[in-house]
Design a protein around this motif. Structure first.
Motif, PDB file in Angstrom:
ATOM      1  N   UNK A  65     -16.786   4.439 -13.876  1.00  0.00           N
ATOM      2  CA  UNK A  65     -16.525   5.831 -14.246  1.00  0.00           C
ATOM      3  C   UNK A  65     -15.024   6.046 -14.153  1.00  0.00           C
ATOM      4  N   UNK A  66     -14.472   6.776 -15.116  1.00  0.00           N
ATOM      5  CA  UNK A  66     -13.029   6.971 -15.188  1.00  0.00           C
ATOM      6  C   UNK A  66     -12.711   8.454 -15.097  1.00  0.00           C
ATOM      7  N   UNK A  67     -11.700   8.768 -14.289  1.00  0.00           N
ATOM      8  CA  UNK A  67     -11.254  10.151 -14.108  1.00  0.00           C
ATOM      9  C   UNK A  67      -9.728  10.192 -14.142  1.00  0.00           C
ATOM     10  N   UNK A  68      -9.170  11.136 -14.863  1.00  0.00           N
ATOM     11  CA  UNK A  68      -7.722  11.321 -14.867  1.00  0.00           C
ATOM     12  C   UNK A  68      -7.337  12.183 -13.676  1.00  0.00           C
ATOM     13  N   UNK A  69      -6.306  11.768 -12.958  1.00  0.00           N
ATOM     14  CA  UNK A  69      -5.848  12.539 -11.812  1.00  0.00           C
ATOM     15  C   UNK A  69      -4.600  11.931 -11.212  1.00  0.00           C
ATOM     16  N   UNK A  70      -3.855  12.743 -10.488  1.00  0.00           N
ATOM     17  CA  UNK A  70      -2.624  12.309  -9.823  1.00  0.00           C
ATOM     18  C   UNK A  70      -2.995  11.752  -8.453  1.00  0.00           C
ATOM     19  N   UNK A  71      -2.811  10.445  -8.270  1.00  0.00           N
ATOM     20  CA  UNK A  71      -3.231   9.802  -7.018  1.00  0.00           C
ATOM     21  C   UNK A  71      -2.316  10.149  -5.845  1.00  0.00           C
ATOM     22  N   UNK A  72      -1.219  10.871  -6.103  1.00  0.00           N
ATOM     23  CA  UNK A  72      -0.347  11.322  -5.003  1.00  0.00           C
ATOM     24  C   UNK A  72      -0.626  12.769  -4.630  1.00  0.00           C
ATOM     25  N   UNK A  73      -1.618  13.373  -5.249  1.00  0.00           N
ATOM     26  CA  UNK A  73      -1.990  14.753  -4.947  1.00  0.00           C
ATOM     27  C   UNK A  73      -3.081  14.734  -3.880  1.00  0.00           C
ATOM     28  N   UNK A  74      -2.776  15.229  -2.698  1.00  0.00           N
ATOM     29  CA  UNK A  74      -3.729  15.187  -1.590  1.00  0.00           C
ATOM     30  C   UNK A  74      -5.034  15.894  -1.939  1.00  0.00           C
ATOM     31  N   UNK A  77      -3.633   0.559  -7.110  1.00  0.00           N
ATOM     32  CA  UNK A  77      -2.842  -0.185  -8.080  1.00  0.00           C
ATOM     33  C   UNK A  77      -1.600   0.628  -8.427  1.00  0.00           C
ATOM     34  N   UNK A  78      -0.457  -0.035  -8.500  1.00  0.00           N
ATOM     35  CA  UNK A  78       0.782   0.653  -8.887  1.00  0.00           C
ATOM     36  C   UNK A  78       0.689   1.067 -10.352  1.00  0.00           C
ATOM     37  N   UNK A  79       1.063   2.307 -10.620  1.00  0.00           N
ATOM     38  CA  UNK A  79       1.027   2.826 -11.987  1.00  0.00           C
ATOM     39  C   UNK A  79       2.386   2.599 -12.657  1.00  0.00           C
ATOM     40  N   UNK A  80       2.754   1.340 -12.813  1.00  0.00           N
ATOM     41  CA  UNK A  80       4.071   0.983 -13.352  1.00  0.00           C
ATOM     42  C   UNK A  80       4.165   1.205 -14.860  1.00  0.00           C
ATOM     43  N   UNK A  81       3.044   1.393 -15.531  1.00  0.00           N
ATOM     44  CA  UNK A  81       3.090   1.648 -16.978  1.00  0.00           C
ATOM     45  C   UNK A  81       3.668   3.019 -17.288  1.00  0.00           C
ATOM     46  N   UNK A  82       3.488   3.961 -16.376  1.00  0.00           N
ATOM     47  CA  UNK A  82       3.909   5.344 -16.612  1.00  0.00           C
ATOM     48  C   UNK A  82       5.194   5.708 -15.880  1.00  0.00           C
ATOM     49  N   UNK A 138       6.280   2.290  -6.986  1.00  0.00           N
ATOM     50  CA  UNK A 138       6.141   1.815  -5.600  1.00  0.00           C
ATOM     51  C   UNK A 138       6.113   2.983  -4.624  1.00  0.00           C
ATOM     52  N   UNK A 139       6.986   3.957  -4.829  1.00  0.00           N
ATOM     53  CA  UNK A 139       7.019   5.139  -3.964  1.00  0.00           C
ATOM     54  C   UNK A 139       5.715   5.920  -4.031  1.00  0.00           C
ATOM     55  N   UNK A 140       5.167   6.056  -5.234  1.00  0.00           N
ATOM     56  CA  UNK A 140       3.889   6.768  -5.402  1.00  0.00           C
ATOM     57  C   UNK A 140       2.749   6.008  -4.716  1.00  0.00           C
ATOM     58  N   UNK A 141       2.798   4.681  -4.793  1.00  0.00           N
ATOM     59  CA  UNK A 141       1.772   3.878  -4.128  1.00  0.00           C
ATOM     60  C   UNK A 141       1.834   4.073  -2.616  1.00  0.00           C
ATOM     61  N   UNK A 142       3.036   4.097  -2.062  1.00  0.00           N
ATOM     62  CA  UNK A 142       3.196   4.315  -0.621  1.00  0.00           C
ATOM     63  C   UNK A 142       2.696   5.692  -0.203  1.00  0.00           C
ATOM     64  N   UNK A 143       2.997   6.710  -0.988  1.00  0.00           N
ATOM     65  CA  UNK A 143       2.501   8.066  -0.686  1.00  0.00           C
ATOM     66  C   UNK A 143       0.977   8.062  -0.671  1.00  0.00           C
ATOM     67  N   UNK A 144       0.384   7.421  -1.667  1.00  0.00           N
ATOM     68  CA  UNK A 144      -1.084   7.349  -1.738  1.00  0.00           C
ATOM     69  C   UNK A 144      -1.649   6.642  -0.519  1.00  0.00           C
ATOM     70  N   UNK A 145      -1.034   5.530  -0.117  1.00  0.00           N
ATOM     71  CA  UNK A 145      -1.511   4.797   1.063  1.00  0.00           C
ATOM     72  C   UNK A 145      -1.411   5.632   2.336  1.00  0.00           C
TER      73      UNK A 145
END
Length: 142
Positions: free
Chosen positions: A79-88, A105-110, A117-124
């Motif tokens: 199942x696929x959902x669009x959303x900001x993975x850094x939004x709590x 997964x790092x969203x390096x395409x966008x 990398x920074x967004x991935x760390x925030x998500x973690x």
């Protein structure tokens, strides 16, 4: 001509055992946060390891466009959902503690590599806080 030698009396019938049944894997729920050009490959590899009836939710920026149509696998429904993975609030709405596995997964395409990398760390960091508050800490544990 080939000659065959049959040794009828040398079979140890005690050594013959029934084949053990292969253990079936139980269905699993996996949350994949972040979408990139590699997401389909990651999902295909994941599908080879999960049990029948498994479910995977993919959430990320542009997920609906990047994974349209969603990939289909024999063992796993995606199942696929669009959303900001850094939004709590987005993460809180996913029920993270109810999943068996979480992948980021790092969203390096966008984004640039540094921003991805920074967004991935925030998500973690958010995931660690969510897991701690739920009494289930998985991040950094093996």
């Amino acid at each position: 001509k080939k000659k065959y030698l049959w040794l009828h009396d040398t079979v140890d019938e005690q050594a013959i055992v029934a084949q053990r049944p292969v253990a079936r894997r139980a269905p699993e729920r996996t949350l994949v946060l972040g979408v990139s050009e590699r997401t389909r490959l990651v999902l295909r590899e994941l599908s080879a390891y999960v049990g029948p009836g498994s479910q995977t939710l993919v959430v990320g920026e542009g997920a609906a466009e990047t994974l349209s149509p969603p990939p289909q696998f024999e063992n796993m429904k995606v199942t696929v959902r669009t959303g900001d993975i850094t939004d709590r609030n987005v993460l809180d709405g996913l029920g993270v503690p109810t999943f068996d596995h979480v992948m980021v997964l790092a969203e390096a395409d966008h984004h640039s590599q540094d921003l991805a990398d920074g967004r991935t760390l925030i998500t973690l960091l958010y995931l660690r806080d969510i897991e701690q508050k739920a009494g289930r800490e998985r991040i950094g544990k093996s």
